[in-house]
Design an enzyme around this catalytic site. Structure first.
Site, PDB file in Angstrom:
ATOM      1  N   ASP A  32      45.699  70.541  15.117  1.00 41.10           N
ATOM      2  CA  ASP A  32      46.618  70.378  13.989  1.00 41.10           C
ATOM      3  C   ASP A  32      48.051  70.737  14.391  1.00 41.10           C
ATOM      4  O   ASP A  32      48.271  71.579  15.263  1.00 41.10           O
ATOM      5  CB  ASP A  32      46.146  71.289  12.830  1.00 41.10           C
ATOM      6  CG  ASP A  32      46.738  70.864  11.500  1.00 41.10           C
ATOM      7  OD1 ASP A  32      47.260  69.737  11.392  1.00 41.10           O
ATOM      8  OD2 ASP A  32      46.673  71.673  10.555  1.00 41.10           O
ATOM      9  N   ARG A  36      54.295  68.484  12.318  1.00 40.04           N
ATOM     10  CA  ARG A  36      55.325  69.530  12.267  1.00 40.04           C
ATOM     11  C   ARG A  36      56.084  69.631  13.583  1.00 40.04           C
ATOM     12  O   ARG A  36      57.282  69.865  13.611  1.00 40.04           O
ATOM     13  CB  ARG A  36      54.676  70.884  11.930  1.00 40.04           C
ATOM     14  CG  ARG A  36      54.513  71.100  10.438  1.00 40.04           C
ATOM     15  CD  ARG A  36      53.546  72.211  10.136  1.00 40.04           C
ATOM     16  NE  ARG A  36      52.173  71.749  10.240  1.00 40.04           N
ATOM     17  CZ  ARG A  36      51.124  72.530  10.061  1.00 40.04           C
ATOM     18  NH1 ARG A  36      51.284  73.820   9.808  1.00 40.04           N
ATOM     19  NH2 ARG A  36      49.906  72.021  10.143  1.00 40.04           N
ATOM     20  N   SER A  77      40.287  62.501  10.400  1.00 39.50           N
ATOM     21  CA  SER A  77      39.314  62.810   9.349  1.00 39.50           C
ATOM     22  C   SER A  77      39.187  61.636   8.369  1.00 39.50           C
ATOM     23  O   SER A  77      40.060  60.757   8.321  1.00 39.50           O
ATOM     24  CB  SER A  77      39.754  64.060   8.580  1.00 39.50           C
ATOM     25  OG  SER A  77      40.847  63.754   7.719  1.00 39.50           O
ATOM     26  N   THR A  78      38.118  61.674   7.578  1.00 39.31           N
ATOM     27  CA  THR A  78      37.951  60.628   6.548  1.00 39.31           C
ATOM     28  C   THR A  78      39.091  60.701   5.529  1.00 39.31           C
ATOM     29  O   THR A  78      39.390  59.711   4.871  1.00 39.31           O
ATOM     30  CB  THR A  78      36.599  60.802   5.809  1.00 39.31           C
ATOM     31  OG1 THR A  78      36.426  62.183   5.472  1.00 39.31           O
ATOM     32  CG2 THR A  78      35.431  60.367   6.684  1.00 39.31           C
ATOM     33  N   ASN A  80      42.244  61.436   6.400  1.00 37.68           N
ATOM     34  CA  ASN A  80      43.513  61.065   7.027  1.00 37.68           C
ATOM     35  C   ASN A  80      43.930  59.615   6.742  1.00 37.68           C
ATOM     36  O   ASN A  80      45.079  59.244   6.963  1.00 37.68           O
ATOM     37  CB  ASN A  80      43.482  61.313   8.551  1.00 37.68           C
ATOM     38  CG  ASN A  80      43.514  62.781   8.934  1.00 37.68           C
ATOM     39  OD1 ASN A  80      42.925  63.201   9.928  1.00 37.68           O
ATOM     40  ND2 ASN A  80      44.216  63.600   8.149  1.00 37.68           N
ATOM     41  N   TRP A  81      43.002  58.801   6.207  1.00 39.62           N
ATOM     42  CA  TRP A  81      43.374  57.431   5.823  1.00 39.62           C
ATOM     43  C   TRP A  81      44.427  57.428   4.732  1.00 39.62           C
ATOM     44  O   TRP A  81      45.095  56.425   4.506  1.00 39.62           O
ATOM     45  CB  TRP A  81      42.149  56.650   5.322  1.00 39.62           C
ATOM     46  CG  TRP A  81      41.101  56.399   6.365  1.00 39.62           C
ATOM     47  CD1 TRP A  81      39.885  57.010   6.453  1.00 39.62           C
ATOM     48  CD2 TRP A  81      41.150  55.469   7.460  1.00 39.62           C
ATOM     49  NE1 TRP A  81      39.186  56.524   7.537  1.00 39.62           N
ATOM     50  CE2 TRP A  81      39.938  55.576   8.169  1.00 39.62           C
ATOM     51  CE3 TRP A  81      42.120  54.564   7.915  1.00 39.62           C
ATOM     52  CZ2 TRP A  81      39.652  54.815   9.306  1.00 39.62           C
ATOM     53  CZ3 TRP A  81      41.830  53.803   9.055  1.00 39.62           C
ATOM     54  CH2 TRP A  81      40.620  53.938   9.731  1.00 39.62           C
ATOM     55  N   ARG A 199      41.692  76.848   7.553  1.00 37.30           N
ATOM     56  CA  ARG A 199      40.656  76.141   6.782  1.00 37.30           C
ATOM     57  C   ARG A 199      39.951  75.159   7.703  1.00 37.30           C
ATOM     58  O   ARG A 199      40.425  74.834   8.798  1.00 37.30           O
ATOM     59  CB  ARG A 199      41.274  75.427   5.576  1.00 37.30           C
ATOM     60  CG  ARG A 199      42.423  74.486   5.927  1.00 37.30           C
ATOM     61  CD  ARG A 199      42.953  73.765   4.686  1.00 37.30           C
ATOM     62  NE  ARG A 199      44.149  73.002   5.015  1.00 37.30           N
ATOM     63  CZ  ARG A 199      45.400  73.384   4.735  1.00 37.30           C
ATOM     64  NH1 ARG A 199      45.611  74.534   4.118  1.00 37.30           N
ATOM     65  NH2 ARG A 199      46.432  72.627   5.076  1.00 37.30           N
ATOM     66  N   SER A 201      38.911  71.964   6.643  1.00 35.41           N
ATOM     67  CA  SER A 201      39.317  70.571   6.367  1.00 35.41           C
ATOM     68  C   SER A 201      38.183  69.575   6.650  1.00 35.41           C
ATOM     69  O   SER A 201      38.394  68.548   7.292  1.00 35.41           O
ATOM     70  CB  SER A 201      40.581  70.206   7.161  1.00 35.41           C
ATOM     71  OG  SER A 201      41.647  71.065   6.836  1.00 35.41           O
TER      72      SER A 201
HETATM   73  C1  IPE Z   1      42.516  68.157   9.967  1.00 31.99           C
HETATM   74  O1  IPE Z   1      43.872  68.277   9.883  1.00 31.99           O
HETATM   75  C2  IPE Z   1      42.153  66.840  10.581  1.00 31.99           C
HETATM   76  C3  IPE Z   1      42.470  66.707  12.006  1.00 31.99           C
HETATM   77  C4  IPE Z   1      42.980  67.622  12.758  1.00 31.99           C
HETATM   78  C5  IPE Z   1      42.149  65.433  12.571  1.00 31.99           C
HETATM   79  P1  IPE Z   1      44.679  67.867   8.569  1.00 31.99           P
HETATM   80  O2  IPE Z   1      46.103  68.089   8.882  1.00 31.99           O
HETATM   81  O3  IPE Z   1      44.290  66.502   8.143  1.00 31.99           O
HETATM   82  O4  IPE Z   1      44.127  68.896   7.511  1.00 31.99           O
HETATM   83  P2  IPE Z   1      44.787  69.433   6.164  1.00 31.99           P
HETATM   84  O5  IPE Z   1      45.230  68.229   5.386  1.00 31.99           O
HETATM   85  O6  IPE Z   1      45.947  70.294   6.553  1.00 31.99           O
HETATM   86  O7  IPE Z   1      43.715  70.230   5.516  1.00 31.99           O
HETATM   87  C1  IPE Z   2      46.917  66.740  13.375  1.00 35.75           C
HETATM   88  O1  IPE Z   2      48.272  66.909  13.164  1.00 35.75           O
HETATM   89  C2  IPE Z   2      46.564  65.339  13.752  1.00 35.75           C
HETATM   90  C3  IPE Z   2      45.866  64.580  12.705  1.00 35.75           C
HETATM   91  C4  IPE Z   2      45.494  65.053  11.555  1.00 35.75           C
HETATM   92  C5  IPE Z   2      45.567  63.195  12.997  1.00 35.75           C
HETATM   93  P1  IPE Z   2      48.943  66.624  11.768  1.00 35.75           P
HETATM   94  O2  IPE Z   2      49.426  65.205  11.767  1.00 35.75           O
HETATM   95  O3  IPE Z   2      48.054  66.992  10.659  1.00 35.75           O
HETATM   96  O4  IPE Z   2      50.182  67.602  11.830  1.00 35.75           O
HETATM   97  P2  IPE Z   2      50.821  68.422  10.627  1.00 35.75           P
HETATM   98  O5  IPE Z   2      49.740  69.247  10.028  1.00 35.75           O
HETATM   99  O6  IPE Z   2      51.356  67.414   9.665  1.00 35.75           O
HETATM  100  O7  IPE Z   2      51.881  69.231  11.272  1.00 35.75           O
HETATM  101 MG    MG Z   3      47.789  68.737   9.637  1.00 37.67          MG
END
Ligand code: IPE
Ligand code: IPE
Ligand code: MG
Length: 248
Positions: A32, A36, A77-78, A80-81, A199, A201
């Site tokens: 994650d 950012r 993740s499911t 992330n769509w 968490r 997630s």
């Molecule tokens: C979890 O990260 C999914 C992946 C790292 C692929 P997210 O960034 O999607 O999780 P949330 O939204 O902060 O819980």
């Molecule tokens: C994790 O990084 C990668 C995926 C969830 C695909 P993020 O894209 O969630 O990065 P932040 O949480 O927005 O910084």
């Molecule tokens: Mg994230």
């Protein structure tokens, strides 16, 4: 002074020995912080995913070199769509590039690739490339699980539905475990999440029942082998009890 001490301590630690002695067979990463990382630099979020893929290559290799047998990464993740199409497309393209070159890069490492998640929702070409890589590497023992279009809840539902479809009127924990995407891997000993969120997630909800957790504020694109060392050192100090009494 502190810096000096830290360096001395780290130099003395034999990480592969710690991995072996602490029974760290399976490490999983919630990668994650890509977004950012990019935003901090006034770059589009896609730039963070691009560097994130490089961290992924580097960290997986390092874990295997430390003697860890199974590595799992949460790539998409499911949920992330729900991100903007442009970002989703960029992530899928980067993953596809990675998947198409993974086997060439891996010649001496001999890694089995397994994708966790529903491939039917992926672009046809990407799904095919995942299947080809799985097939090509299925003879290897050391395993890299890539969670792609993965959700822990839908995985459990899928497992139960498969049990029902095979005629079961009741299911056991073993039945469910056998029908999870991770059926070939032991449960994760250690789950590492970067970027400060504490968490799951929807990651490995069933499998993490007795996992140890390690959280770091480091953003995934910034992660180094040394951060992995810190997680392993921390893990090696945990007292895992699995509901019993330690050393009883
Ligand atoms: C979890 O990260 C999914 C992946 C790292 C692929 P997210 O960034 O999607 O999780 P949330 O939204 O902060 O819980
Ligand atoms: C994790 O990084 C990668 C995926 C969830 C695909 P993020 O894209 O969630 O990065 P932040 O949480 O927005 O910084
Ligand atoms: Mg994230």
């Amino acid at each position: 002074m502190f810096f000096k001490n830290k360096r001395r301590r780290d130099a003395a630690v034999d990480i592969p020995a710690l991995v072996r002695d602490s029974g760290l067979c399976h490490i999983a990463f919630i990668m994650d912080g890509n977004g950012r990382w990019a935003t901090k630099r006034s770059l589009p979020r896609e730039a963070g995913h691009k560097v994130g893929i490089e961290s992924f290559r580097k960290i997986v290799k390092y874990c295997f070199n430390c003697g860890i047998e199974t590595v799992t990464v949460y790539a998409f993740s499911t949920e992330n769509w729900s991100r903007p199409k442009r970002e989703v497309d960029a992530i899928m393209k980067l993953l596809d590039e990675y998947i198409r070159t993974a086997e060439d890069e891996d010649e001496e490492n001999r890694t089995r690739y397994i994708f966790l998640g529903d491939k039917t929702a992926l672009d046809e070409g990407l799904a095919k490339n995942c299947e080809v890589l799985e097939k090509l590497t299925e003879r290897y023992k050391r395993t890299l699980n890539i969670a792609l279009n993965y959700g822990g809840r839908s995985e459990i539902v899928k497992a139960v539905n498969e049990c029902i479809a095979s005629g079961a009127s009741a299911v056991t924990e073993e039945d469910i475990s056998k029908h999870l995407y991770t059926s070939l891997s032991p449960d994760p000993d250690l789950i590492v999440r970067t970027a400060g969120e504490k968490r799951l997630s929807n990651f490995l909800m069933w499998q993490s029942a007795y996992s140890e957790f390690y959280f770091t504020d480091v953003l995934w694109p910034d992660i180094t082998d040394r951060d992995v060392d810190d997680a392993i050192i921390d893990f090696s100090k945990r007292k895992r009890k699995f509901g019993g009494i330690k050393n009883a």
